[in-house]
Design an enzyme around this catalytic site. Structure first.
Site, short mmCIF file in Angstrom:
data_model
loop_
_atom_site.label_atom_id
_atom_site.label_comp_id
_atom_site.label_asym_id
_atom_site.label_seq_id
_atom_site.Cartn_x
_atom_site.Cartn_y
_atom_site.Cartn_z
N LYS A 264 0.84 -1.21 0.00
CA LYS A 264 0.00 0.00 0.00
C LYS A 264 0.87 1.25 0.00
O LYS A 264 0.59 2.22 -0.71
CB LYS A 264 -0.93 0.00 1.22
CG LYS A 264 -2.06 -1.02 1.11
CD LYS A 264 -2.82 -1.17 2.42
CE LYS A 264 -3.82 -2.31 2.35
NZ LYS A 264 -4.44 -2.61 3.66
N GLN B 153 -3.87 -1.17 9.92
CA GLN B 153 -3.87 -2.48 9.27
C GLN B 153 -4.50 -3.52 10.20
O GLN B 153 -4.11 -3.66 11.36
CB GLN B 153 -2.44 -2.89 8.89
CG GLN B 153 -2.35 -4.19 8.14
CD GLN B 153 -3.02 -4.15 6.76
OE1 GLN B 153 -2.88 -3.20 6.01
NE2 GLN B 153 -3.77 -5.19 6.44
N ASP C 61 -10.23 3.67 5.34
CA ASP C 61 -10.75 2.32 5.11
C ASP C 61 -12.28 2.29 5.09
O ASP C 61 -12.88 1.30 4.70
CB ASP C 61 -10.24 1.37 6.20
CG ASP C 61 -8.98 0.64 5.76
OD1 ASP C 61 -8.84 0.37 4.56
OD2 ASP C 61 -8.14 0.34 6.63
#
Ligand code: NAP
Length: 283
Positions: free
Chosen positions: A51, A95, A118
């Site tokens: 990412k 994460q 997210d």
């Protein structure tokens, strides 16, 4: 037809790169993403590294906060709170999964909703449910983007989603519903999975089980989105759909790898640009 997620992702990334360039030119600021990783889970290390590399390639700056040795829930709370307050950080990526003992829901809820790239914060999920424009979870948004770029008309379509997780199945069903599809959700207690999937004009599968969908479970001419990522004992990466038999009946199907996966990263970076634009416009 193969629904080429990699190619669609490249188009999205090119648009993000242009947007980042415009923002840099107008405001002299690069969108900045804080990447937080707790623990030493190998796949998470790979995901975060990918990412950050993808962010760099489109001009998004990433700041890593990597804690391979772990940190306490209180320290994580303090870190996320500090990142919320830091004007130089526009987006925060925490994460998942967090190591055992962490309350993931509480950690996600600590992130400021306007920095939640997210799209997992309860406020953003609530906005999705309420039909308010919001930050969308990346994987479901990526699935919609593929369908859109291949010109799939969702209005009135029978859409079936296999899987009801908080991060994929449920938000994906909401997105399809918002686009006027008639949505059925299936899960492990569904009595006759094939009876549902065979009705689907659009079949989205996010079960995390290889071969859960085979050719005879798919309607002729359907569009099939395979979200699953499964590592076989041989080391081979496969989706949830039996690609060979399904591609003989479907009008279009996403491959694994090269389908939804690249879209997830692209949508994350699209969200990062969006939050940076919003925050800078508000200053
Ligand atoms: P999850 O939290 O494990 O949820 C799986 C869902 O599938 C559950 O709702 C489960 O039903 C349902 N399910 C499992 N087996 C089934 C079966 N045989 N028949 C019908 N339903 C079944 O998984 P997730 O986080 O949503 O992820 C799903 C898959 O997508 C995984 O392979 C994951 O690696 C992949 N993924 C890929 C990306 C990407 O970027 N490509 C991103 C996220 C996830 P119950 O609720 O009844 O248990």
């Amino acid at each position: 037809m193969i629904l080429d997620g990699k190619a669609v992702a490249e188009k999205v990334l090119a648009e993000v790169r242009d947007g980042v360039g415009r923002l840099r030119a107008q405001r002299g600021v690069a969108p900045t993403l804080a990447v937080v990783l707790v623990g030493d889970f190998a796949p998470s290390r790979i995901y975060t590294r990918n990412k950050m590399k993808a962010a760099e390639a489109v001009g998004i700056q990433s700041k890593d906060f990597l804690y391979p040795e772990g940190l306490s829930a209180e320290e994580l709370f303090q870190l996320l709170t500090a990142l919320n307050l830091d004007e130089a950080v526009h987006g925060i990526l925490l994460q998942l999964p967090l190591p055992k003992g962490f309350d993931e829901g509480a950690a996600i809820a600590t992130i400021a909703p306007e920095k939640d790239v997210d799209g997992f914060h309860p406020v953003n999920l609530g906005n999705l449910l309420g039909g308010t424009p919001t930050l969308l979870p990346c994987t479901p948004a990526g699935c919609l983007e593929i369908l859109d770029r291949y010109g799939v008309d969702l209005t009135g379509a029978e859409a079936v989603v296999v899987g009801r997780s908080r991060i994929v199945g449920k938000p994906l069903a909401q997105l399809l519903l918002a686009r006027h599809a008639t949505v059925t959700m299936c899960h492990t207690r569904t009595r006759d999975l094939a009876a549902h999937t065979r009705r689907a004009d659009v079949l989205c599968v996010a079960a995390g089980r290889p071969q859960v969908i085979t050719g005879e479970m798919v309607k002729e001419g359907a569009w099939v989105i395979d979200v699953g990522v499964n590592r076989l004992p041989t080391g081979k990466l496969v989706g949830d759909v039996d690609f060979e038999s399904v591609s003989r009946r479907a009008r279009g199907v996403t491959p694994v790898p090269g389908g939804v996966g690249p879209m997830t990263v692209a949508m994350l970076l699209k969200n990062t640009l969006l939050v940076a634009e919003r925050q800078l416009a508000a200053r």
